[in-house]
Write a protein that holds these residues in place. Structure first.
Motif, PDB file in Angstrom:
ATOM      1  N   SER A 288      57.213  47.999  40.427  1.00 57.45           N
ATOM      2  CA  SER A 288      56.706  48.470  39.234  1.00 57.45           C
ATOM      3  C   SER A 288      57.683  48.746  37.954  1.00 57.45           C
ATOM      4  O   SER A 288      58.717  49.183  38.448  1.00 57.45           O
ATOM      5  CB  SER A 288      56.015  50.076  39.603  1.00 57.45           C
ATOM      6  OG  SER A 288      54.980  49.831  40.689  1.00 57.45           O
ATOM      7  N   CYS A 289      57.228  48.635  36.967  1.00 57.05           N
ATOM      8  CA  CYS A 289      58.248  48.824  35.808  1.00 57.05           C
ATOM      9  C   CYS A 289      58.345  50.671  35.914  1.00 57.05           C
ATOM     10  O   CYS A 289      57.544  51.133  35.917  1.00 57.05           O
ATOM     11  CB  CYS A 289      57.335  48.466  34.405  1.00 57.05           C
ATOM     12  SG  CYS A 289      58.233  49.068  32.811  1.00 57.05           S
ATOM     13  N   ALA A 290      59.520  50.842  35.422  1.00 53.28           N
ATOM     14  CA  ALA A 290      60.156  52.268  35.639  1.00 53.28           C
ATOM     15  C   ALA A 290      59.378  53.034  34.590  1.00 53.28           C
ATOM     16  O   ALA A 290      59.135  54.214  34.311  1.00 53.28           O
ATOM     17  CB  ALA A 290      61.407  52.270  35.570  1.00 53.28           C
ATOM     18  N   ARG A 291      58.897  52.229  33.187  1.00 48.24           N
ATOM     19  CA  ARG A 291      58.351  53.045  32.124  1.00 48.24           C
ATOM     20  C   ARG A 291      56.916  52.793  31.988  1.00 48.24           C
ATOM     21  O   ARG A 291      56.218  54.088  31.856  1.00 48.24           O
ATOM     22  CB  ARG A 291      59.030  52.455  31.056  1.00 48.24           C
ATOM     23  CG  ARG A 291      60.523  52.575  30.791  1.00 48.24           C
ATOM     24  CD  ARG A 291      60.944  52.513  29.373  1.00 48.24           C
ATOM     25  NE  ARG A 291      62.382  52.851  29.327  1.00 48.24           N
ATOM     26  CZ  ARG A 291      63.441  51.975  29.825  1.00 48.24           C
ATOM     27  NH1 ARG A 291      63.326  50.663  30.165  1.00 48.24           N
ATOM     28  NH2 ARG A 291      64.750  52.322  29.849  1.00 48.24           N
ATOM     29  N   CYS A 292      56.289  51.715  32.420  1.00 47.33           N
ATOM     30  CA  CYS A 292      54.806  51.667  32.099  1.00 47.33           C
ATOM     31  C   CYS A 292      54.191  51.413  33.558  1.00 47.33           C
ATOM     32  O   CYS A 292      52.966  51.316  33.563  1.00 47.33           O
ATOM     33  CB  CYS A 292      54.354  50.452  31.109  1.00 47.33           C
ATOM     34  SG  CYS A 292      54.567  48.847  31.712  1.00 47.33           S
ATOM     35  N   TYR A 293      54.869  51.483  34.513  1.00 52.24           N
ATOM     36  CA  TYR A 293      54.261  51.219  35.913  1.00 52.24           C
ATOM     37  C   TYR A 293      53.368  49.884  36.348  1.00 52.24           C
ATOM     38  O   TYR A 293      52.529  49.609  36.989  1.00 52.24           O
ATOM     39  CB  TYR A 293      53.330  52.555  36.175  1.00 52.24           C
ATOM     40  CG  TYR A 293      54.248  53.793  35.890  1.00 52.24           C
ATOM     41  CD1 TYR A 293      55.086  54.084  36.979  1.00 52.24           C
ATOM     42  CD2 TYR A 293      53.889  54.539  35.012  1.00 52.24           C
ATOM     43  CE1 TYR A 293      55.730  55.139  36.802  1.00 52.24           C
ATOM     44  CE2 TYR A 293      54.602  55.743  34.860  1.00 52.24           C
ATOM     45  CZ  TYR A 293      55.521  56.072  35.656  1.00 52.24           C
ATOM     46  OH  TYR A 293      56.314  57.115  35.538  1.00 52.24           O
TER      47      TYR A 293
ATOM     48  N   THR B 181      62.795  42.094  33.040  1.00 55.21           N
ATOM     49  CA  THR B 181      62.084  42.466  31.660  1.00 55.21           C
ATOM     50  C   THR B 181      60.538  42.484  32.005  1.00 55.21           C
ATOM     51  O   THR B 181      59.830  41.681  32.570  1.00 55.21           O
ATOM     52  CB  THR B 181      62.298  41.294  30.757  1.00 55.21           C
ATOM     53  OG1 THR B 181      63.664  41.342  30.267  1.00 55.21           O
ATOM     54  CG2 THR B 181      61.542  41.797  29.100  1.00 55.21           C
ATOM     55  N   CYS B 182      59.935  43.732  31.743  1.00 54.56           N
ATOM     56  CA  CYS B 182      58.550  43.799  31.898  1.00 54.56           C
ATOM     57  C   CYS B 182      57.634  43.312  31.252  1.00 54.56           C
ATOM     58  O   CYS B 182      58.159  42.904  29.948  1.00 54.56           O
ATOM     59  CB  CYS B 182      58.358  45.393  31.903  1.00 54.56           C
ATOM     60  SG  CYS B 182      56.578  45.714  31.896  1.00 54.56           S
ATOM     61  N   GLN B 183      56.797  42.515  31.783  1.00 57.99           N
ATOM     62  CA  GLN B 183      56.014  41.612  31.305  1.00 57.99           C
ATOM     63  C   GLN B 183      55.037  42.273  30.179  1.00 57.99           C
ATOM     64  O   GLN B 183      54.084  41.943  29.483  1.00 57.99           O
ATOM     65  CB  GLN B 183      55.231  40.832  32.260  1.00 57.99           C
ATOM     66  CG  GLN B 183      56.200  39.747  32.855  1.00 57.99           C
ATOM     67  CD  GLN B 183      55.412  39.024  34.110  1.00 57.99           C
ATOM     68  OE1 GLN B 183      54.332  39.138  34.269  1.00 57.99           O
ATOM     69  NE2 GLN B 183      56.360  38.062  34.747  1.00 57.99           N
ATOM     70  N   ARG B 184      54.679  43.750  30.431  1.00 58.89           N
ATOM     71  CA  ARG B 184      53.654  44.478  29.587  1.00 58.89           C
ATOM     72  C   ARG B 184      54.384  45.154  28.393  1.00 58.89           C
ATOM     73  O   ARG B 184      54.314  44.845  27.408  1.00 58.89           O
ATOM     74  CB  ARG B 184      52.704  45.516  30.415  1.00 58.89           C
ATOM     75  CG  ARG B 184      51.865  46.195  29.616  1.00 58.89           C
ATOM     76  CD  ARG B 184      51.383  47.281  30.196  1.00 58.89           C
ATOM     77  NE  ARG B 184      50.414  47.048  31.367  1.00 58.89           N
ATOM     78  CZ  ARG B 184      50.018  47.996  32.282  1.00 58.89           C
ATOM     79  NH1 ARG B 184      50.230  49.333  32.063  1.00 58.89           N
ATOM     80  NH2 ARG B 184      48.933  47.678  33.203  1.00 58.89           N
ATOM     81  N   CYS B 185      55.443  45.822  28.707  1.00 57.16           N
ATOM     82  CA  CYS B 185      55.978  46.757  27.553  1.00 57.16           C
ATOM     83  C   CYS B 185      57.291  46.099  27.066  1.00 57.16           C
ATOM     84  O   CYS B 185      57.884  46.491  25.930  1.00 57.16           O
ATOM     85  CB  CYS B 185      56.369  47.978  28.177  1.00 57.16           C
ATOM     86  SG  CYS B 185      57.734  48.257  29.341  1.00 57.16           S
ATOM     87  N   GLY B 186      57.768  45.246  27.830  1.00 55.45           N
ATOM     88  CA  GLY B 186      59.135  44.292  27.315  1.00 55.45           C
ATOM     89  C   GLY B 186      60.415  45.211  27.378  1.00 55.45           C
ATOM     90  O   GLY B 186      61.441  44.712  27.042  1.00 55.45           O
TER      91      GLY B 186
HETATM   92 ZN   LIG Z   1      56.675  48.105  31.600  1.00 57.13          ZN
END
Ligand SMILES: [Zn+2]
Length: 145
Positions: A115-120, A133-138
């Protein structure tokens, strides 16, 4: 050092898996010799954990089960009185445990996401120790603590 695929995993009792990824237990004692060297994913099985480690260290309550908790480097395998000690170094705990069924012996996880640590948002990973690099929040995240 990045971890390249395919990577091996081993399923342990939840308290043993916790002890290894947190550095409480640098050796895993098994009846079988192991020839694998390098990154080894540490999976916590579904059995109820023991409340204490063999050295008396209390185990935290409500340990996650049925998840890959982290990774360690399998450096050596040495013969002991009863069986073998798997010598592990550089344990790292994942930011978020990876849910998947376990297996016997050494096994290869088919596909892993963290999971992304920021947007999950779930992110596929193939190099667990390098930032992704997170594919949702970048944002840039690391899979390991
Ligand atoms: Zn994210």
């Amino acid at each position: 050092m990045p971890i390249t695929m395919p990577i091996r995993a081993v399923t342990l009792s939840p308290h043993c898996a916790w002890a290894i990824v947190t550095g409480h237990k640098p050796e895993e004692h098994r009846l079988r010799r192991i020839h694998h060297r390098g990154a080894l994913l540490i999976h916590a099985g579904c059995k109820a954990p023991d409340p204490f480690l063999a050295d008396g260290t209390p185990v935290p309550p409500n340990l996650p089960r049925g998840v890959i908790l982290g990774v360690a480097e399998l450096m050596d395998c040495v013969e002991r009185e009863r069986g073998f000690a798997w010598i592990m170094t550089n344990p790292r705990r994942f930011v978020s445990p990876i849910t998947c069924p376990g297996n016997l012996g050494l096994w290869v996880p088919r596909e892993m996401t963290v999971s992304c640590a920021r947007c999950y948002a779930a992110q596929p990973v193939d190099a667990l120790t390098e930032p992704f690099t997170c594919q949702r929040c970048g944002r840039t995240n690391s899979a390991v603590l």
